[in-house]
Design an enzyme around this catalytic site. Sequence first.
Site, mmCIF file in Angstrom:
data_model
loop_
_atom_site.group_PDB
_atom_site.id
_atom_site.type_symbol
_atom_site.label_atom_id
_atom_site.label_comp_id
_atom_site.label_asym_id
_atom_site.label_seq_id
_atom_site.Cartn_x
_atom_site.Cartn_y
_atom_site.Cartn_z
ATOM 1 N N LYS A 226 0.846 -1.193 0.000
ATOM 2 C CA LYS A 226 0.000 0.000 0.000
ATOM 3 C C LYS A 226 0.893 1.258 0.000
ATOM 4 C CE LYS A 226 -2.869 -1.598 3.390
ATOM 5 N NZ LYS A 226 -4.142 -1.927 4.111
ATOM 6 N N TYR B 2 -12.371 -2.192 -1.571
ATOM 7 C CA TYR B 2 -12.755 -2.269 -0.154
ATOM 8 C C TYR B 2 -14.267 -2.181 0.048
ATOM 9 C CZ TYR B 2 -7.901 -2.031 1.497
ATOM 10 O OH TYR B 2 -6.576 -2.318 1.789
HETATM 11 P P1 IDP Z 1 -6.983 -6.769 6.142
HETATM 12 O O1 IDP Z 1 -6.221 -5.704 5.390
HETATM 13 O O2 IDP Z 1 -6.101 -7.427 7.164
HETATM 14 O O3 IDP Z 1 -7.670 -7.740 5.256
HETATM 15 P P2 IDP Z 1 -9.582 -5.549 6.630
HETATM 16 O O4 IDP Z 1 -10.430 -5.763 7.821
HETATM 17 O O5 IDP Z 1 -10.014 -6.133 5.358
HETATM 18 O O6 IDP Z 1 -8.103 -6.030 7.019
HETATM 19 O O7 IDP Z 1 -9.380 -3.986 6.461
HETATM 20 C C1 IDP Z 1 -8.839 -3.448 5.300
HETATM 21 C C2 IDP Z 1 -7.915 -2.312 5.661
HETATM 22 O O8 IDP Z 1 -8.686 -1.286 6.259
HETATM 23 C C3 IDP Z 1 -6.846 -2.636 6.691
HETATM 24 O O9 IDP Z 1 -5.722 -3.282 6.175
HETATM 25 C C4 IDP Z 1 -6.531 -1.272 7.220
HETATM 26 O O10 IDP Z 1 -5.696 -0.561 6.312
HETATM 27 C C5 IDP Z 1 -7.900 -0.611 7.214
HETATM 28 N N1 IDP Z 1 -8.551 -0.721 8.531
HETATM 29 C C6 IDP Z 1 -9.138 -1.821 9.061
HETATM 30 N N2 IDP Z 1 -9.610 -1.567 10.293
HETATM 31 C C7 IDP Z 1 -9.323 -0.283 10.522
HETATM 32 C C8 IDP Z 1 -9.569 0.580 11.640
HETATM 33 O O11 IDP Z 1 -10.143 0.199 12.674
HETATM 34 N N3 IDP Z 1 -9.119 1.854 11.525
HETATM 35 C C9 IDP Z 1 -8.484 2.321 10.423
HETATM 36 N N4 IDP Z 1 -8.245 1.552 9.356
HETATM 37 C C10 IDP Z 1 -8.650 0.261 9.405
#
Ligand code: IDP
Length: 227
Positions: A83, A123
Amino acid sequence: MFARTIVRSAVRPVSFTVKARTFTTKARNTTTKTSFHLTLAAVGVATASAFSYAYLQKSIAADSKPIAGVQGTFSERTFIAVKPDGVQRGLVGKVISRFEERGYKLVGLKAIAPSKELAEKHYADLKSRPFFSGLVNYMTSGTPVIAMVWEGKDVIKQGRAMIGATNPLGSDPGTIRGQYAISVGRNIIHGSDSFESVEKEIGLWFGQAGELIDWTPANVDWVQADN
Ligand code: IDP
Ligand code: MG
């Protein structure tokens, strides 16, 4: 496009010499001959370039597998992306090395500054979350994302394990996030979490024909054999 650029730049000095020849008759003949030869050379170079460009395009191995490979086999694939924070921090090489050294095969790679539409689609499952717009802004900052497709045994599950937990607070120290990240909002890498996500994500980021290359590593038996 490539051929046109060559013609334009090669022909430009010729029109310059044509203007200069009006001063003497003798010079006119010499210059005209030179111009003629230069033009011939330019046409020759352009034609050769056009042919070799077409040949190279054709000779690239077409991807003969389904876009996500075949789940549960050596051809299983996953979508991994460094990223924008990982790119800004100069961690692209480290991430690639981890997957290469583990034994996975790189079948697609590109730098792309994603549009808002692409980031939102990627996303889409997080649309209702409070951090969604911040997440999209971060992904579309203009700094590129390094998008990759890796192939090999169990690569979806193994890729997630190598990346580590979403929140770096819970990422094991040996994982990528566990070594390089401290904030969930800047956790430097993405990896598909299921075969369905792989299909969707490779389709979004590498959807054009010919973007993935099927090839056989020389060491394939030394890395993948089960005996
Ligand atoms: P992942 O990347 O491990 O699959 P996901 O739950 O799919 O996790 O979330 C996608 C992305 O969204 C994360 O990698 C992170 O960059 C962002 N993200 C997830 N949860 C949060 C949060 O609570 N605060 C801010 N950004 C978040
Ligand atoms: Mg996810």
